[in-house]
Structure formats: structure tokens, C-alpha cells
Design a protein around this motif. Structure first.
Motif, short mmCIF file in Angstrom:
data_model
loop_
_atom_site.label_atom_id
_atom_site.label_comp_id
_atom_site.label_asym_id
_atom_site.label_seq_id
_atom_site.Cartn_x
_atom_site.Cartn_y
_atom_site.Cartn_z
N PRO A 89 0.82 -1.22 0.00
CA PRO A 89 0.00 0.00 0.00
C PRO A 89 0.85 1.27 0.00
N VAL A 90 0.40 2.27 -0.75
CA VAL A 90 1.07 3.57 -0.79
C VAL A 90 0.13 4.58 -0.13
N LEU A 91 0.58 5.15 0.99
CA LEU A 91 -0.30 5.99 1.82
C LEU A 91 0.30 7.37 2.04
N ASP A 92 -0.56 8.35 2.35
CA ASP A 92 -0.04 9.68 2.64
C ASP A 92 0.62 9.69 4.01
N THR A 93 1.37 10.74 4.28
CA THR A 93 2.21 10.81 5.47
C THR A 93 1.40 10.67 6.76
N LEU A 94 0.28 11.36 6.85
CA LEU A 94 -0.52 11.34 8.08
C LEU A 94 -1.07 9.95 8.35
N GLU A 95 -1.58 9.29 7.32
CA GLU A 95 -2.14 7.95 7.50
C GLU A 95 -1.05 6.96 7.89
N ARG A 96 0.11 7.06 7.27
CA ARG A 96 1.21 6.18 7.61
C ARG A 96 1.66 6.39 9.06
N GLU A 97 1.72 7.64 9.49
CA GLU A 97 2.15 7.94 10.85
C GLU A 97 1.19 7.33 11.86
N LYS A 156 0.35 2.86 15.68
CA LYS A 156 -0.61 1.86 16.17
C LYS A 156 -0.05 0.44 16.05
N GLY A 157 1.19 0.34 15.53
CA GLY A 157 1.83 -0.97 15.50
C GLY A 157 2.08 -1.56 14.12
N VAL A 158 1.60 -0.92 13.06
CA VAL A 158 1.89 -1.40 11.71
C VAL A 158 3.32 -0.99 11.37
N HIS A 159 4.14 -1.96 10.98
CA HIS A 159 5.55 -1.66 10.73
C HIS A 159 5.72 -0.79 9.51
N TYR A 160 6.65 0.17 9.60
CA TYR A 160 6.84 1.12 8.50
C TYR A 160 7.26 0.45 7.21
N SER A 161 7.84 -0.76 7.29
CA SER A 161 8.30 -1.44 6.08
C SER A 161 7.18 -2.20 5.37
N GLU A 162 5.96 -2.10 5.89
CA GLU A 162 4.83 -2.78 5.27
C GLU A 162 3.95 -1.83 4.47
N MET A 163 4.43 -0.59 4.30
CA MET A 163 3.71 0.41 3.51
C MET A 163 4.72 1.40 2.95
N LEU A 164 4.35 2.05 1.88
CA LEU A 164 5.23 3.04 1.27
C LEU A 164 4.58 4.42 1.33
N PRO A 165 5.41 5.47 1.46
CA PRO A 165 4.86 6.82 1.49
C PRO A 165 4.62 7.36 0.09
N LEU A 166 3.67 8.27 -0.01
CA LEU A 166 3.59 9.07 -1.23
C LEU A 166 4.85 9.91 -1.29
N GLU A 167 5.57 9.83 -2.38
CA GLU A 167 6.82 10.57 -2.49
C GLU A 167 6.56 12.08 -2.47
N TYR A 168 7.32 12.79 -1.64
CA TYR A 168 7.21 14.25 -1.59
C TYR A 168 7.59 14.83 -2.94
#
Length: 363
Positions: free
Chosen positions: A25-33, A38-50
Motif C-alpha cells: 500500500p502507498v499511503l499519505d504521510t498522516l495515514e502512515r504515521e 498503532k503498530g503497523v511496521h513502517y516497512s509494510e507500507m510506502l509513502p507518497l513521495e514528496y
């Protein structure tokens, strides 16, 4: 399993990452944060590139002009230490993705200065999930463990060093071929004072820190989904949609153009930089106490780490050193302005700047 594509030259690096486009999944910064806290590892999602503004890109281009020489000097100093340790059999294993362009520069400088065409691989290591075991097994099939030199762009407080130490210890226990594998990490900038393999201990700006994929071969952050095993490579995606604004090779070639004029003593260390009794983590702990931050993972010290926070996370505030050289901070101050992040002066001894991440309750 298809390797991820890259805009780098094939002779510069072998990127051992599988293509996971469409699987993450590719998510915006706020949703990823929110998910991350909440416990979802950062390596299981990608950010929308700035997507940099025109003004920010002007700052990047100016940084490339004014700081490429310093970067080249740090590359030369680090390369000398690597060759003194490993010689012509050196195998550079850079940590994707910030380490990849630095690994390319070191490989090119070693070829320029010493005449050795050393091997260079780029692999993934993820806090909380460890090193890419499959990639390491692929490397050890062709090289000796003692020839491997892990490399990254910079050290913040030293968290990745600990992850690497644990990963190497596990590899040594699991396979005799890794018995002589060293976890000593080489970096261009080590303001935290955690390694002896550094280009400088000054907290300076490496221009590549200003951008994301567009200065990293158009490769994303690395991914390890819950469905992935140690029998497959960690993953990444290639941002073909950004090919028209890719700055990856421009960065490499600009820094390389200064190889013939580097000064070995360009960075003269101060007492604070070489003081063995005071490390970066000590300053991080002090910041945590002052600002009531119990989780030191939310404190991101150093120019490189603060830039990452502003590009990928949701910072609560940014602390800056009063007497810091403005050329290292211009892009950070611009990002703070764009994102309405408050900036506060702080009496740093090790760093020039530090970002503090917001708690999810405040989002």
C-alpha cells in the motif's frame, strides 16, 4: 523473482531488491504515521513521495553546487579507511536506499584513486525486521565475509548500527561462511561518534539527503511484508513516473567532478566531535528529558535524519543549533516553512539540527 529496476548505471551497483509494485500500500504521510504508531511496521507500507516545490528544488541545486566539494572530501577520507582495511578485495554492501549513492561514490573514488574496481551491492536492512538474509546469502556465495564493508550515508543516533550488529551476529551463528563478517558500519557523516569508519564527524549536509527516490536511482524505501520469508529478497518499487525529474546521476557526477581536488584534512574535528566520553545518544537522551519524549525513536538528530522526518513523517518541532552554518539547514528551514513546523534553537554539542516526531494522540 524479478529485481527492482534502477536508473543507476549497471556498473555502479547491483541492487538486491525484488520488485513489489502492486503488492504494497502507498499511503499519505498522516495515514502512515497513525498506522505506524498503532503498530503497523513502517516497512509494510510506502509513502507518497514528496513532490518538491520549485523553491525547494532551487535550494537543492544550490546545495549541490556548494556542498559537493565537501561531500567529495568526505568520500575520499572514508575510501582511504576502507582500502586500508580491506584492500583491493573490498566488497561494498551499502544499505538501501540512502547508502546506495554514497556506495557508488566510494566505488568510483576507489577506482579513480587506487585503480581497484571493487564490487558494490545495495541491500535492505530494516529496524525491527533485520537484514535481508537472502541478499547476504547471495553475496557470500561469491565473496569472503572479511572483505565485506557495510556502508550508509550518515549516522543519526546509531540505531541502525545496533540493528546491523545483531544481524551480523545472527548470520555468524547460522552459517560458518559469515564467521569473519564485521558489523562495523562505514558512513560519510558520524556526528553520533559511534564508528571509526567515517568521512567526518561533522553534522554536514550530504546533498542527496535533500531528496528521496529522485536522487536514489528512482528506487523506493525498502519493504518487507508479513508474507515475505528469509528465502526471498526484501522489496522495493521503481518510480518510472519520476524519470523526467531524476537527479540520481547528476548528483553522482557532480560530486565525482571534485575527486581531483579533494583535501584530506578538509574537516578539522573539534573537541566535541572526537570526545569519546560524549556520544550522540547522550544528547538524544537529554532532548528526550527536556521535551518529555520517552520513546527515543521519535527523536531524529542530525541533518540527514531531520530531513527524512520532514519528508516522510509528521514532526512536532525542529530544533536547530544557534551557530550552525546556514548552508546545512536552508532546505530544512524551507520544509519547516512549507509544512508549518515550528523551529526552536537548542544548545547542541554534537548536532546541527534535530526533528521530534509528533505523538499519534496529537494527530
Amino acid at each position: 523473482m524479478e529485481l527492482v529496476k534502477t536508473s543507476y548505471n549497471k556498473d555502479d551497483v547491483i541492487i538486491l531488491l525484488q520488485d513489489v509494485r502492486g503488492r504494497v500500500p502507498v499511503l499519505d504521510t498522516l495515514e502512515r504515521e497513525k498506522l505506524n504508531q498503532k503498530g503497523v511496521h513502517y516497512s509494510e507500507m510506502l509513502p507518497l513521495e514528496y513532490v518538491p516545490t520549485e523553491k525547494y528544488m532551487e535550494i537543492y541545486e544550490n546545495s549541490l553546487k556548494t556542498l559537493s566539494y565537501e561531500t567529495a572530501c568526505a568520500v575520499a577520507t572514508l575510501s582511504k579507511k576502507i582500502i586500508e582495511k580491506h584492500g583491493k578485495e573490498t566488497v561494498i554492501v551499502s544499505l538501501a536506499r540512502a547508502g546506495t549513492p554514497i556506495g557508488i561514490l566510494v566505488k568510483r573514488y576507489i577506482k579513480y584513486k587506487y585503480g581497484y574496481d571493487v564490487k558494490h551491492y545495495s541491500i535492505s536492512i530494516i529496524r525491527g525486521k533485520g537484514i535481508d538474509v537472502k541478499a547476504m546469502n547471495m553475496i557470500i556465495e561469491n565473496h569472503k565475509a572479511e572483505d565485506i564493508q557495510f556502508l550508509d550515508g550518515w549516522v543519526g543516533k546509531g540505531a541502525i548500527n545496533k540493528v546491523l550488529e545483531e544481524a551480523c551476529e545472527n548470520l555468524r551463528k547460522s552459517d560458518i561462511r559469515f564467521n569473519r563478517l564485521s558489523s562495523n558500519l562505514a558512513v560519510l557523516s558520524d556526528p553520533a561518534s559511534v564508528t571509526n569508519m567515517y568521512g567526518t564527524r561533522q553534522d554536514f549536509l550530504i546533498p542527496s539527503a535533500c531528496l528521496n527516490a529522485t536522487v536514489s536511482g528512482l528506487v523506493s524505501r525498502t519493504v518487507k511484508l508479513t508474507t515475505m520469508t528469509d528465502d526471498e529478497l526484501h522489496g522495493a518499487v521503481y518510480y518510472e513516473e519520476h524519470e523526467n525529474v531524476d537527479k540520481s546521476m547528476e548528483f553522482i557526477e557532480t560530486v565525482e567532478s571534485y575527486f581531483n581536488s579533494v583535501e584530506s584534512n578538509y574537516f578539522n574535528p573539534t573537541k566535541a566531535e572526537v570526545d569519546p566520553t560524549f556520544k550522540g545518544i547522550d544528547e538524544v537522551i537529554e532532548i528526550g528529558k527536556k521535551y518529555g519524549v520517552n520513546d527515543i525513536n521519535k527523536i531524529k538528530p542530525g541533518v540527514g535524519e531531520t530531513t527524512r522526518v520532514l519528508l516522510r513523517r509528521v514532526p512536532y518541532k525542529v530544533l536547530v543549533r544557534k551557530d550552525a552554518d546556514h548552508k546545512y539547514l536552508e532546505h530544512i528551514l524551507r520544509l519547516c516553512e512549507e509544512k508549518n513546523i515550528p523551529v526552536e534553537e537548542y544548545p547542541f554539542r554534537k548536532y546541527n539540527v534535530c526533528g521530534i516526531i509528533k505523538d499519534v494522540a496529537d494527530l
